[in-house]
Design an enzyme around this catalytic site. Structure first.
Site, PDB file in Angstrom:
ATOM      1  N   SER A  45      26.820  34.058  32.518  1.00  0.00           N
ATOM      2  CA  SER A  45      27.721  35.223  32.522  1.00  0.00           C
ATOM      3  C   SER A  45      29.129  34.868  32.610  1.00  0.00           C
ATOM      4  O   SER A  45      29.482  33.719  33.514  1.00  0.00           O
ATOM      5  CB  SER A  45      26.970  36.113  33.877  1.00  0.00           C
ATOM      6  OG  SER A  45      28.024  37.290  33.724  1.00  0.00           O
ATOM      7  N   GLU A  46      30.002  35.467  31.997  1.00  0.00           N
ATOM      8  CA  GLU A  46      31.142  34.948  31.849  1.00  0.00           C
ATOM      9  C   GLU A  46      32.031  34.812  33.093  1.00  0.00           C
ATOM     10  O   GLU A  46      33.122  34.191  33.279  1.00  0.00           O
ATOM     11  CB  GLU A  46      32.055  35.700  30.857  1.00  0.00           C
ATOM     12  CG  GLU A  46      32.370  37.057  30.864  1.00  0.00           C
ATOM     13  CD  GLU A  46      32.824  37.744  29.813  1.00  0.00           C
ATOM     14  OE1 GLU A  46      33.557  38.474  29.779  1.00  0.00           O
ATOM     15  OE2 GLU A  46      31.924  38.034  28.746  1.00  0.00           O
ATOM     16  N   ASN A  47      31.516  35.667  34.031  1.00  0.00           N
ATOM     17  CA  ASN A  47      32.367  35.750  35.395  1.00  0.00           C
ATOM     18  C   ASN A  47      31.880  34.635  36.203  1.00  0.00           C
ATOM     19  O   ASN A  47      32.421  34.369  37.235  1.00  0.00           O
ATOM     20  CB  ASN A  47      32.024  37.042  36.366  1.00  0.00           C
ATOM     21  CG  ASN A  47      30.712  37.262  36.419  1.00  0.00           C
ATOM     22  OD1 ASN A  47      29.652  37.207  35.470  1.00  0.00           O
ATOM     23  ND2 ASN A  47      30.184  37.459  37.972  1.00  0.00           N
ATOM     24  N   SER A  87      33.925  28.469  33.150  1.00  0.00           N
ATOM     25  CA  SER A  87      33.053  29.442  32.543  1.00  0.00           C
ATOM     26  C   SER A  87      33.575  29.474  31.113  1.00  0.00           C
ATOM     27  O   SER A  87      32.759  29.260  29.957  1.00  0.00           O
ATOM     28  CB  SER A  87      32.990  30.976  33.052  1.00  0.00           C
ATOM     29  OG  SER A  87      32.267  31.648  32.419  1.00  0.00           O
TER      30      SER A  87
END
Length: 218
Positions: A45-47, A87
């Site tokens: 997940s990009e977070n 990320s």
């Protein structure tokens, strides 16, 4: 015809053993619930999460563990947490094997529009811009038409674009389609859906070769 869970279930069949997969906001987040138990997949997940698992059961949620859509998630053994810089280094460095995104519109040449909501104030396209610019394998999860029955698979996108000619495959509530230089190639139709219904729901050029099989979700 598929519901959102059905779309996610069909996309899960595209996930291969050893893949690193980024799940976008919306329908894509459901894909983690349907991946086969006999393969190992790392969901990113990009977070700043690597090693996401299925959504937690009610009562088991941890408000500090969320995905990019601010939904509570579970993590698998060996999962890691890191900052956005790392990320996006993973994303921009092409270390993600498969990106699964939602979309408002997809053009027949693979252009995608998935950030500007008509009539609403939106701060920006966010990480989707990096994902579509860097990923080599992009699958879109979306409804085939909008609430008014108007096609979302178009000759040309009408909304501001997120990325150019980047989408490889689309799974909708009606069909599975490849994006080719000639247009949308129909691969499978959803249970109970006819080829004629798919044709009527697709504005962009639709390529039909031979008999189109019905999706197998199991």
């Amino acid at each position: 015809m598929l519901d959102k869970k059905g779309i996610a279930k069909r996309i899960a069949k595209e996930v291969k053993d050893g893949y690193y997969v980024n799940l976008g906001i919306g329908i894509p987040t459901l894909v983690a619930n349907f991946v086969r138990d006999d393969i190992e997949v790392e969901f990113q997940s990009e977070n700043g999460v690597l090693g996401m698992g299925p959504f937690p059961f009610e009562g088991d949620e941890d408000a500090d563990i969320i995905n990019a859509g601010k939904q509570t998630i579970t993590t698998l053994p060996g999962a890691s947490f890191f900052d956005s810089a790392l990320s996006f280094s993973m994303i921009r460095g092409k270390h993600v094997d498969l990106t699964i995104l939602g979309a408002m519109e997809v053009a027949e040449n693979g252009d995608i529009a998935n950030w500007k909501i008509p009539g609403k104030m939106v701060k920006g396209m966010g990480g989707a811009m990096d994902l579509v610019a860097s990923a080599e394998n992009i699958i879109v999860a979306m409804m085939h038409t909008n609430k008014k029955g108007v096609s979302k698979l178009l000759k040309k996108c009408s909304l501001p674009l997120t990325g150019l000619a980047c989408v490889k495959k689309i799974v909708t509530n009606l069909a599975v389609l490849n994006v080719t230089p000639e247009g949308f190639e129909l691969l499978e139709r959803a249970p109970g859906v006819t080829v004629e219904e798919i044709k009527n729901a697709t504005e962009g050029h639709l390529i039909i070769k031979g008999e189109i099989p019905e999706m197998q979700l199991t």
